[in-house]
Design a protein around this motif. Structure first.
Motif, PDB file in Angstrom:
ATOM      1  N   PHE A  16      72.116  80.398  40.116  1.00  0.00           N
ATOM      2  CA  PHE A  16      70.709  80.562  40.475  1.00  0.00           C
ATOM      3  C   PHE A  16      70.927  80.384  42.185  1.00  0.00           C
ATOM      4  O   PHE A  16      70.843  79.142  42.437  1.00  0.00           O
ATOM      5  CB  PHE A  16      69.656  79.756  39.844  1.00  0.00           C
ATOM      6  N   LYS A  19      73.007  77.334  43.301  1.00  0.00           N
ATOM      7  CA  LYS A  19      73.357  76.327  42.500  1.00  0.00           C
ATOM      8  C   LYS A  19      73.879  76.813  41.140  1.00  0.00           C
ATOM      9  O   LYS A  19      73.304  77.695  40.412  1.00  0.00           O
ATOM     10  CB  LYS A  19      71.675  75.826  42.052  1.00  0.00           C
ATOM     11  N   VAL A  21      74.485  76.208  37.330  1.00  0.00           N
ATOM     12  CA  VAL A  21      73.814  75.527  36.326  1.00  0.00           C
ATOM     13  C   VAL A  21      74.707  75.615  34.926  1.00  0.00           C
ATOM     14  O   VAL A  21      74.484  74.806  34.180  1.00  0.00           O
ATOM     15  CB  VAL A  21      72.343  76.488  36.064  1.00  0.00           C
ATOM     16  N   PRO A  40      71.238  66.922  27.505  1.00  0.00           N
ATOM     17  CA  PRO A  40      69.994  66.433  27.777  1.00  0.00           C
ATOM     18  C   PRO A  40      69.318  67.449  28.645  1.00  0.00           C
ATOM     19  O   PRO A  40      69.852  68.654  29.043  1.00  0.00           O
ATOM     20  CB  PRO A  40      70.401  65.088  28.844  1.00  0.00           C
ATOM     21  N   ASN A  41      67.782  67.216  29.103  1.00  0.00           N
ATOM     22  CA  ASN A  41      67.292  67.873  29.748  1.00  0.00           C
ATOM     23  C   ASN A  41      67.742  68.342  30.976  1.00  0.00           C
ATOM     24  O   ASN A  41      68.348  67.717  31.760  1.00  0.00           O
ATOM     25  CB  ASN A  41      65.769  67.343  30.269  1.00  0.00           C
ATOM     26  N   GLY A  42      67.892  69.965  31.411  1.00  0.00           N
ATOM     27  CA  GLY A  42      68.217  70.272  32.571  1.00  0.00           C
ATOM     28  C   GLY A  42      69.900  70.706  32.309  1.00  0.00           C
ATOM     29  O   GLY A  42      70.448  71.233  33.184  1.00  0.00           O
ATOM     30  N   ALA A  43      70.241  70.280  31.064  1.00  0.00           N
ATOM     31  CA  ALA A  43      71.929  70.684  31.022  1.00  0.00           C
ATOM     32  C   ALA A  43      72.336  72.076  31.120  1.00  0.00           C
ATOM     33  O   ALA A  43      73.332  72.481  31.115  1.00  0.00           O
ATOM     34  CB  ALA A  43      72.507  70.000  29.801  1.00  0.00           C
ATOM     35  N   GLY A  44      71.323  73.011  30.677  1.00  0.00           N
ATOM     36  CA  GLY A  44      71.580  74.597  30.719  1.00  0.00           C
ATOM     37  C   GLY A  44      71.541  75.131  29.273  1.00  0.00           C
ATOM     38  O   GLY A  44      72.033  76.238  29.347  1.00  0.00           O
ATOM     39  N   LYS A  45      70.887  74.482  28.455  1.00  0.00           N
ATOM     40  CA  LYS A  45      70.831  75.027  27.348  1.00  0.00           C
ATOM     41  C   LYS A  45      70.007  76.411  27.145  1.00  0.00           C
ATOM     42  O   LYS A  45      70.440  77.290  26.485  1.00  0.00           O
ATOM     43  CB  LYS A  45      70.074  74.283  26.098  1.00  0.00           C
ATOM     44  N   THR A  46      68.848  76.309  27.730  1.00  0.00           N
ATOM     45  CA  THR A  46      67.976  77.523  27.860  1.00  0.00           C
ATOM     46  C   THR A  46      68.463  78.565  28.696  1.00  0.00           C
ATOM     47  O   THR A  46      68.564  79.768  28.071  1.00  0.00           O
ATOM     48  CB  THR A  46      66.603  77.145  28.163  1.00  0.00           C
ATOM     49  N   THR A  47      68.937  78.219  29.596  1.00  0.00           N
ATOM     50  CA  THR A  47      69.783  79.320  30.522  1.00  0.00           C
ATOM     51  C   THR A  47      70.895  79.857  29.745  1.00  0.00           C
ATOM     52  O   THR A  47      70.762  81.311  29.812  1.00  0.00           O
ATOM     53  CB  THR A  47      70.508  78.530  31.848  1.00  0.00           C
ATOM     54  N   GLU A 160      65.286  74.351  20.879  1.00  0.00           N
ATOM     55  CA  GLU A 160      64.357  73.303  20.405  1.00  0.00           C
ATOM     56  C   GLU A 160      63.551  73.571  19.274  1.00  0.00           C
ATOM     57  O   GLU A 160      62.251  73.441  19.721  1.00  0.00           O
ATOM     58  CB  GLU A 160      64.053  72.828  21.962  1.00  0.00           C
ATOM     59  N   HIS A 192      67.655  68.371  22.619  1.00  0.00           N
ATOM     60  CA  HIS A 192      68.201  67.377  23.399  1.00  0.00           C
ATOM     61  C   HIS A 192      68.325  66.047  22.666  1.00  0.00           C
ATOM     62  O   HIS A 192      68.748  65.114  23.102  1.00  0.00           O
ATOM     63  CB  HIS A 192      67.367  67.121  24.688  1.00  0.00           C
TER      64      HIS A 192
HETATM   65  N1  LIG Z   1      65.255  80.845  37.325  1.00  0.00           N
HETATM   66  C1  LIG Z   1      65.653  79.605  37.855  1.00  0.00           C
HETATM   67  N2  LIG Z   1      66.187  79.473  39.136  1.00  0.00           N
HETATM   68  C2  LIG Z   1      66.563  78.128  39.569  1.00  0.00           C
HETATM   69  N3  LIG Z   1      67.047  77.446  38.879  1.00  0.00           N
HETATM   70  C3  LIG Z   1      66.691  77.190  37.436  1.00  0.00           C
HETATM   71  C4  LIG Z   1      66.201  78.634  36.749  1.00  0.00           C
HETATM   72  N4  LIG Z   1      66.212  78.434  35.499  1.00  0.00           N
HETATM   73  C5  LIG Z   1      66.864  77.261  35.263  1.00  0.00           C
HETATM   74  N5  LIG Z   1      67.225  76.515  36.381  1.00  0.00           N
HETATM   75  C6  LIG Z   1      67.675  75.043  36.471  1.00  0.00           C
HETATM   76  O1  LIG Z   1      68.956  75.198  35.730  1.00  0.00           O
HETATM   77  C7  LIG Z   1      69.090  74.033  35.049  1.00  0.00           C
HETATM   78  C8  LIG Z   1      69.182  74.277  33.809  1.00  0.00           C
HETATM   79  O2  LIG Z   1      67.889  74.344  33.081  1.00  0.00           O
HETATM   80  P1  LIG Z   1      67.840  74.795  31.558  1.00  0.00           P
HETATM   81  O3  LIG Z   1      66.523  75.103  31.464  1.00  0.00           O
HETATM   82  O4  LIG Z   1      68.836  75.691  31.096  1.00  0.00           O
HETATM   83  O5  LIG Z   1      68.176  73.366  30.899  1.00  0.00           O
HETATM   84  P2  LIG Z   1      67.691  73.012  29.274  1.00  0.00           P
HETATM   85  O6  LIG Z   1      69.150  72.338  28.922  1.00  0.00           O
HETATM   86  O7  LIG Z   1      67.231  73.961  28.506  1.00  0.00           O
HETATM   87  O8  LIG Z   1      66.901  71.635  29.565  1.00  0.00           O
HETATM   88  P3  LIG Z   1      65.554  71.115  28.370  1.00  0.00           P
HETATM   89  O9  LIG Z   1      66.309  70.289  27.561  1.00  0.00           O
HETATM   90  O10 LIG Z   1      64.811  70.402  29.499  1.00  0.00           O
HETATM   91  O11 LIG Z   1      65.125  72.429  28.089  1.00  0.00           O
HETATM   92  C9  LIG Z   1      67.932  72.835  35.469  1.00  0.00           C
HETATM   93  O12 LIG Z   1      68.397  72.493  36.591  1.00  0.00           O
HETATM   94  C10 LIG Z   1      67.057  74.362  36.098  1.00  0.00           C
HETATM   95  O13 LIG Z   1      66.096  73.551  36.838  1.00  0.00           O
END
Ligand SMILES: Nc1ncnc2c1ncn2[C@@H]1O[C@H](COP(=O)(O)OP(=O)(O)OP(=O)(O)O)[C@@H](O)[C@H]1O
Ligand SMILES: [Mg+2]
Length: 304
Positions: A16, A19, A21, A40-47, A160, A192
């Motif tokens: 992004f 950055k 991710v 963990p939170n922010g690791a990139g799963k949802t992305t 999740e 997570h």
């Molecule tokens: N559209 C976006 N633009 C910029 N950064 C983003 C975007 N979407 C996600 N991120 C960043 O990407 C990283 C991974 O986010 P993601 O939501 O994939 O994590 P996650 O593993 O699903 O976390 P969680 O357990 O909190 O759901 C985070 O640092 C988030 O801030």
């Protein structure tokens, strides 16, 4: 040629802006597997899941869903995928039952019998006629799961799904996922919390800052300490000898005449061979299992 994976990531990356991710992520999920996607939170799963669903494009690498490359193959393949990503988008003013009927209509219509079967399957049988606005978070999650299951997907993608569920609910969903998987559905489930997927997944991928930190089954993760509890004659002498070895510095006395020591190779037989070579004969060698939660935290701890 091996049959197509349900899901295959090859050096997948997502940036992004500046950055990064998701970095160089590669693994395969086999058909019929229940596969845990942990981090963990922010690791990139949802992305990652959003890329799988064609909602966002990979910055680099390849992504195959049911054998088709994404996002190009999305139109062919997405009708066979059942997604539940983050909070399900539901109609609050409709009942759970009517929500399912509306989503079903988008898929060409489903009979009420299927709607009621799904409500029962996710444990909402007696609340199906209540407005969704009155549902708890866990009930919305269950309804979201029912929506994902409407068209009998080959690949179920759950981000999740335990969100908002109480322990009994987590257990119900777990047995539901097991049943689906024995009927041939592939389940890809993120969390997570290791404990939520521990008893349902065949294999897991653990993400740490967008990179793969572990891929494999949970029993190997648990058993991968390389440390053994050895019951041995002349335990004190054995301990002195072990401590003098280049690999045995961390050896310590265990309970009742045992010795706890790291094998020179991580394998029990090599430790046994070394001991025998020095004239110490073991009665038993028991691998020390690591607490899974501990292993998970160790793999991901720099995150926090
Ligand atoms: N559209 C976006 N633009 C910029 N950064 C983003 C975007 N979407 C996600 N991120 C960043 O990407 C990283 C991974 O986010 P993601 O939501 O994939 O994590 P996650 O593993 O699903 O976390 P969680 O357990 O909190 O759901 C985070 O640092 C988030 O801030
Ligand atoms: Mg997420």
């Amino acid at each position: 040629m091996s049959p197509a994976a349900a899901l295959e990531l090859r050096s997948l990356c997502k940036r992004f802006g500046p950055k990064e991710v998701v970095t160089d992520l590669s693994f395969r999920v086999e058909p019929g597997e229940v596969f845990g996607f942990l981090g963990p939170n922010g690791a990139g799963k949802t992305t990652t899941m959003r890329m799988v669903l064609g909602l966002i494009r990979p910055s680099a690498g390849k992504l195959l869903v049911l054998g088709e490359e994404m996002p190009a193959g999305g139109r062919r393949v997405l009708p066979q995928v059942g997604p539940l990503v983050e909070t399900p988008a539901l109609y609050p003013n409709l009942s759970g039952r009517d929500n399912l009927a509306v989503f079903g209509a988008e898929l060409g219509g489903v009979p009420w019998s299927r709607v009621d079967e799904l409500l029962a399957l996710v444990g909402l049988g007696d609340r199906g006629r209540d407005r969704v606005a009155r549902y708890s978070l866990g009930m919305r999650q269950r309804l979201g799961l029912a929506v994902a299951l409407l068209h009998r997907p080959r690949l179920l993608l759950l981000d999740e799904p335990a969100n908002g569920l109480d322990p009994a609910g987590i257990r119900e969903i777990r047995s539901l996922l097991r049943n689906l998987s024995s009927a041939g559905t592939t389940v890809f489930i993120s969390s997570h919390v290791l404990g939520e997927v521990e008893r349902v997944c065949d294999r897991v991928a653990i993400l740490r800052r967008g990179r793969l930190a572990y891929l494999g089954d949970l029993s190997s993760l648990r058993a991968s300490t390389g440390t053994f509890l050895v019951r041995i004659e002349r335990a004190d002498e054995a301990l002195q000898w072990l401590r003098a070895q280049p690999w045995g510095g961390s050896a310590q006395a265990g309970p009742d005449g045992t010795v706890e020591v790291l094998s020179p190779t991580g394998r029990g037989r090599d430790l046994n061979r070394a001991l025998m070579g020095a004239g110490f004969f073991a009665d038993s060698l028991v691998p020390c299992e690591r607490d899974l939660e501990e292993a998970f935290l160790q793999l991901t701890e720099e995150e926090r």
